[in-house]
Design a protein around this motif. Structure first.
Motif, PDB file in Angstrom:
ATOM      1  N   TYR A 110       0.845  -1.197   0.000  1.00  0.00           N
ATOM      2  CA  TYR A 110       0.000   0.000   0.000  1.00  0.00           C
ATOM      3  C   TYR A 110       0.878   1.244   0.000  1.00  0.00           C
ATOM      4  O   TYR A 110       1.908   1.297   0.670  1.00  0.00           O
ATOM      5  N   ASP A 111       0.429   2.261  -0.711  1.00  0.00           N
ATOM      6  CA  ASP A 111       1.251   3.442  -0.937  1.00  0.00           C
ATOM      7  C   ASP A 111       0.901   4.629  -0.049  1.00  0.00           C
ATOM      8  O   ASP A 111       1.760   5.470   0.227  1.00  0.00           O
ATOM      9  N   TYR A 112      -0.350   4.720   0.350  1.00  0.00           N
ATOM     10  CA  TYR A 112      -0.812   5.882   1.109  1.00  0.00           C
ATOM     11  C   TYR A 112      -1.533   5.408   2.371  1.00  0.00           C
ATOM     12  O   TYR A 112      -2.278   4.426   2.331  1.00  0.00           O
ATOM     13  N   TRP A 113      -1.345   6.173   3.448  1.00  0.00           N
ATOM     14  CA  TRP A 113      -1.873   5.787   4.748  1.00  0.00           C
ATOM     15  C   TRP A 113      -2.520   6.971   5.444  1.00  0.00           C
ATOM     16  O   TRP A 113      -2.062   8.111   5.308  1.00  0.00           O
ATOM     17  N   GLY A 114      -3.564   6.671   6.218  1.00  0.00           N
ATOM     18  CA  GLY A 114      -4.131   7.670   7.093  1.00  0.00           C
ATOM     19  C   GLY A 114      -3.376   7.717   8.409  1.00  0.00           C
ATOM     20  O   GLY A 114      -2.422   6.967   8.629  1.00  0.00           O
ATOM     21  N   GLN A 115      -3.833   8.578   9.311  1.00  0.00           N
ATOM     22  CA  GLN A 115      -3.143   8.774  10.591  1.00  0.00           C
ATOM     23  C   GLN A 115      -3.609   7.801  11.654  1.00  0.00           C
ATOM     24  O   GLN A 115      -2.977   7.683  12.706  1.00  0.00           O
ATOM     25  N   GLY A 116      -4.698   7.103  11.389  1.00  0.00           N
ATOM     26  CA  GLY A 116      -5.184   6.094  12.322  1.00  0.00           C
ATOM     27  C   GLY A 116      -6.261   6.610  13.256  1.00  0.00           C
ATOM     28  O   GLY A 116      -6.350   7.801  13.542  1.00  0.00           O
ATOM     29  N   THR A 117      -7.085   5.684  13.723  1.00  0.00           N
ATOM     30  CA  THR A 117      -8.116   5.994  14.709  1.00  0.00           C
ATOM     31  C   THR A 117      -8.136   4.876  15.749  1.00  0.00           C
ATOM     32  O   THR A 117      -8.049   3.687  15.408  1.00  0.00           O
ATOM     33  N   GLN A 118      -8.212   5.246  17.004  1.00  0.00           N
ATOM     34  CA  GLN A 118      -8.113   4.271  18.108  1.00  0.00           C
ATOM     35  C   GLN A 118      -9.452   3.576  18.320  1.00  0.00           C
ATOM     36  O   GLN A 118     -10.502   4.237  18.419  1.00  0.00           O
ATOM     37  N   VAL A 119      -9.398   2.270  18.421  1.00  0.00           N
ATOM     38  CA  VAL A 119     -10.552   1.450  18.803  1.00  0.00           C
ATOM     39  C   VAL A 119     -10.178   0.701  20.075  1.00  0.00           C
ATOM     40  O   VAL A 119      -9.171  -0.016  20.106  1.00  0.00           O
ATOM     41  N   THR A 120     -10.991   0.873  21.105  1.00  0.00           N
ATOM     42  CA  THR A 120     -10.753   0.196  22.377  1.00  0.00           C
ATOM     43  C   THR A 120     -11.997  -0.603  22.738  1.00  0.00           C
ATOM     44  O   THR A 120     -13.099  -0.047  22.805  1.00  0.00           O
ATOM     45  N   VAL A 121     -11.819  -1.898  22.960  1.00  0.00           N
ATOM     46  CA  VAL A 121     -12.929  -2.777  23.309  1.00  0.00           C
ATOM     47  C   VAL A 121     -12.711  -3.246  24.742  1.00  0.00           C
ATOM     48  O   VAL A 121     -11.720  -3.918  25.042  1.00  0.00           O
TER      49      VAL A 121
END
Length: 123
Positions: A110-121
């Motif tokens: 993959y060439d492009y990435w987002g900054q991420g989002t936290q998921v907590t369960v």
């Protein structure tokens, strides 16, 4: 260049659901294969789900198969990850990514990435 911005993360109890979104801007969104990855503390980034340019083909990691659904809306330049029956082991930062290789499951494809989002369960 493609810019990706994830949203929709949060804290949820085990068994609950969340829907992540990833909005794309820049080059033509429909030209790209899209994927979701996740990374838990102390672990490597791992593939979660991917979807073809058209959206007709989807593929999943075994750990999420039957619980998560990836989809895309090319008119809205957005890819989604519907996560149901969440487990504590799904806790991670979730990233969306754009690439050009069909059915790619490795992050290096993959060439492009987002900054991420936290998921907590929580259990």
């Amino acid at each position: 260049q493609v810019q990706l911005v994830e949203s929709g993360g949060g804290v949820v109890q085990a068994g609950g659901s969340l829907r992540l979104s990833c909005a794309a801007s820049g080059r033509t969104f429909s030209n790209y294969v899209m994927g979701w990855f996740r990374q838990a503390p102390g672990k490597e980034r791992e593939f979660v789900a991917g979807i073809s340019w058209s959206g007709r083909s989807t593929y999943y990691a075994d750990s999420v198969k039957g619980r998560f659904t990836i989809s895309r809306d090319n008119a809205k330049n957005t890819v989604y990850l519907q996560m149901n029956s969440l487990k504590p082991e799904d806790t991670a930062v979730y990233y969306c990514a754009a690439g050009s290789q069909s059915h790619a499951t490795h992050a290096s494809r993959y060439d492009y990435w987002g900054q991420g989002t936290q998921v907590t369960v929580s259990s």
